[in-house]
Design an enzyme around this catalytic site. Structure first.
Site, mmCIF file in Angstrom:
data_model
loop_
_atom_site.group_PDB
_atom_site.id
_atom_site.type_symbol
_atom_site.label_atom_id
_atom_site.label_comp_id
_atom_site.label_asym_id
_atom_site.label_seq_id
_atom_site.Cartn_x
_atom_site.Cartn_y
_atom_site.Cartn_z
ATOM 1 N N TYR A 32 16.648 5.002 -44.112
ATOM 2 C CA TYR A 32 17.051 4.914 -45.522
ATOM 3 C C TYR A 32 17.240 3.467 -45.944
ATOM 4 C CZ TYR A 32 21.847 3.661 -44.311
ATOM 5 O OH TYR A 32 22.951 2.998 -43.849
ATOM 6 N N ARG A 51 11.829 -3.384 -45.151
ATOM 7 C CA ARG A 51 12.663 -2.984 -44.006
ATOM 8 C C ARG A 51 12.605 -1.470 -43.785
ATOM 9 N NH1 ARG A 51 18.828 -4.735 -44.030
ATOM 10 N NH2 ARG A 51 18.947 -3.044 -45.541
ATOM 11 N N ARG A 99 13.683 24.014 -35.613
ATOM 12 C CA ARG A 99 14.450 23.040 -34.839
ATOM 13 C C ARG A 99 13.991 22.917 -33.387
ATOM 14 N NH1 ARG A 99 18.763 22.305 -31.527
ATOM 15 N NH2 ARG A 99 20.120 20.538 -32.006
ATOM 16 N N HIS A 101 13.741 19.270 -30.523
ATOM 17 C CA HIS A 101 13.989 17.832 -30.504
ATOM 18 C C HIS A 101 12.718 17.009 -30.638
ATOM 19 C CE1 HIS A 101 17.906 19.235 -29.357
ATOM 20 N NE2 HIS A 101 18.380 18.006 -29.296
ATOM 21 N N LYS A 146 17.657 0.989 -39.601
ATOM 22 C CA LYS A 146 18.548 1.580 -40.606
ATOM 23 C C LYS A 146 18.286 3.086 -40.627
ATOM 24 C CE LYS A 146 20.822 0.172 -44.874
ATOM 25 N NZ LYS A 146 22.047 -0.443 -44.351
ATOM 26 N N GLU A 178 29.007 -6.348 -35.862
ATOM 27 C CA GLU A 178 28.890 -6.298 -37.326
ATOM 28 C C GLU A 178 29.941 -5.345 -37.867
ATOM 29 O OE1 GLU A 178 25.261 -4.468 -38.766
ATOM 30 O OE2 GLU A 178 25.134 -3.132 -37.047
ATOM 31 N N LEU A 202 22.191 -4.635 -37.567
ATOM 32 C CA LEU A 202 21.210 -4.446 -38.625
ATOM 33 C C LEU A 202 21.139 -5.796 -39.359
ATOM 34 C CD1 LEU A 202 20.563 -3.504 -41.789
ATOM 35 C CD2 LEU A 202 19.408 -2.307 -39.938
HETATM 36 C C1 LIG Z 1 22.878 -1.597 -44.438
HETATM 37 C C2 LIG Z 1 23.706 -2.167 -43.345
HETATM 38 C C3 LIG Z 1 24.155 -3.500 -43.359
HETATM 39 C C4 LIG Z 1 23.986 -4.413 -44.550
HETATM 40 O O1 LIG Z 1 22.659 -4.612 -44.909
HETATM 41 P P1 LIG Z 1 22.276 -5.059 -46.389
HETATM 42 O O2 LIG Z 1 20.796 -5.075 -46.352
HETATM 43 O O3 LIG Z 1 22.854 -6.404 -46.617
HETATM 44 O O4 LIG Z 1 22.848 -4.020 -47.311
HETATM 45 C C5 LIG Z 1 24.809 -3.986 -42.233
HETATM 46 N N1 LIG Z 1 25.080 -3.187 -41.179
HETATM 47 C C6 LIG Z 1 24.704 -1.900 -41.150
HETATM 48 C C7 LIG Z 1 25.040 -1.077 -39.948
HETATM 49 C C8 LIG Z 1 24.022 -1.341 -42.230
HETATM 50 O O5 LIG Z 1 23.674 -0.050 -42.204
#
Ligand SMILES: *Cc1c(COP(=O)(O)O)cnc(C)c1O
Length: 284
Positions: A32, A51, A99, A101, A146, A178, A202
């Site tokens: 997403y 991305r 369903r 895997h 993501k 993070e 990320l």
């Molecule tokens: C989306 C996200 C971010 C921030 O990314 P942006 O592109 O700046 O919105 C940072 N860490 C995680 C785990 C995320 O899912």
């Protein structure tokens, strides 16, 4: 009424077209993006859509649209929903199949959904700073994707929330990675420190924008991880994300960072950030 994009069409029906067999629903098997809208304009949309495609490739999934088509869908969602300041959400799952895997064989079409909502900039946090809580990062080892599979992030955020904090400061064995949905930065002696781009974080678009602004402003950056103990010793601390922009962190685990006031370097970056977003005044 919100206009959604579901499976190739714009519709006002919420969710009705999604199958119980959707692999996003069963497994979080999808990816997403959240794209910010300022003054009715998409912000860094190309980077986000790029991305999205990278995330899809990493989970061996093919998005059934070209990047320009997804861009157009995002634009239409903004227009149809009259978004001035808010965001577009787009997700792609591996599709719908009974369903099991392993991937469906033969392949089924991925399910692309999206919507756009008005959502004001979180000025409280941006202007006054926020508190974060340190939480062990127990997520999987592909945090560079993501992915819809966000249980680790959800549990960390909830733990922070229950402690009255806005975000979790994730760490692996004491090393800061993070946030649950943001990137973390410390400032020490005029240098900005943040975790390097690895599989453990990320690489946020806002992170990349802010590192670019640091370069423009002549602020030294070191992409090197630091520990929670070192985080407590930082002169300033902040987090970034699409929706929180540059948000100062004024306390960690209830202990004030530095003297608990907004740091000058963070404020400088906030100013630089604000001046490069489109139609900045639209929200005021
Ligand atoms: C989306 C996200 C971010 C921030 O990314 P942006 O592109 O700046 O919105 C940072 N860490 C995680 C785990 C995320 O899912």
């Amino acid at each position: 009424m919100t206009v959604y994009f579901i499976d190739g069409q714009f519709t006002e029906r919420d969710g009705l077209a999604i199958s119980i067999d959707d692999r996003g629903y069963y497994f979080g098997d999808g990816v997403y993006e959240v794209i910010k809208v300022y003054g009715g304009e998409l912000y860094t949309a190309e980077e986000h859509i790029d991305r999205l495609f990278q995330s899809a490739t990493k989970i061996k999934m093919t998005i059934p649209y070209a990047e320009v088509q997804l861009m157009e869908i995002a634009r239409e969602l903004v227009a149809k929903n009259n978004i001035l300041v808010g965001h577009v959400y787009i997700q792609v799952t591996r599709g719908s199949a009974p369903r099991m895997h392993q991937f469906p064989d033969p392949t089924v079409p991925p399910v692309v959904t999206g919507y756009a909502i008005n959502n004001p900039r979180p000025m409280m946090g941006i202007e006054n700073g926020v508190g974060v809580k340190s939480v062990a990062d127990v997520r999987w080892l592909r945090c560079d994707i993501k992915s819809l599979n966000l249980l680790g992030n959800v549990l960390a955020k909830q733990e922070a929330h229950e402690a009255g904090c806005i975000e979790a400061l994730l760490h692996r064995d004491g090393v800061v990675t993070e946030g649950s949905a943001s990137n973390m930065f410390g400032v020490k002696g005029g240098t900005v420190y943040t975790h390097p781009v690895t599989n453990l974080i990320l690489n946020g678009i806002t992170r990349q924008v802010v590192l670019g602004l640091c370069e423009e402003q002549g602020i030294p950056v070191v992409e090197k991880s630091f520990t929670i103990d070192e985080a407590f010793e930082m002169d300033e601390f902040f987090l970034t994300s699409t929706t929180s922009e540059v948000t100062p962190v004024i306390s960690i685990d209830g202990r004030p960072v530095s003297s608990g006031i907004l740091g000058p370097l963070t404020m400088k970056l906030q100013k630089a950030f604000s001046s490069q977003i489109p139609s900045f005044i639209a929200d005021e």
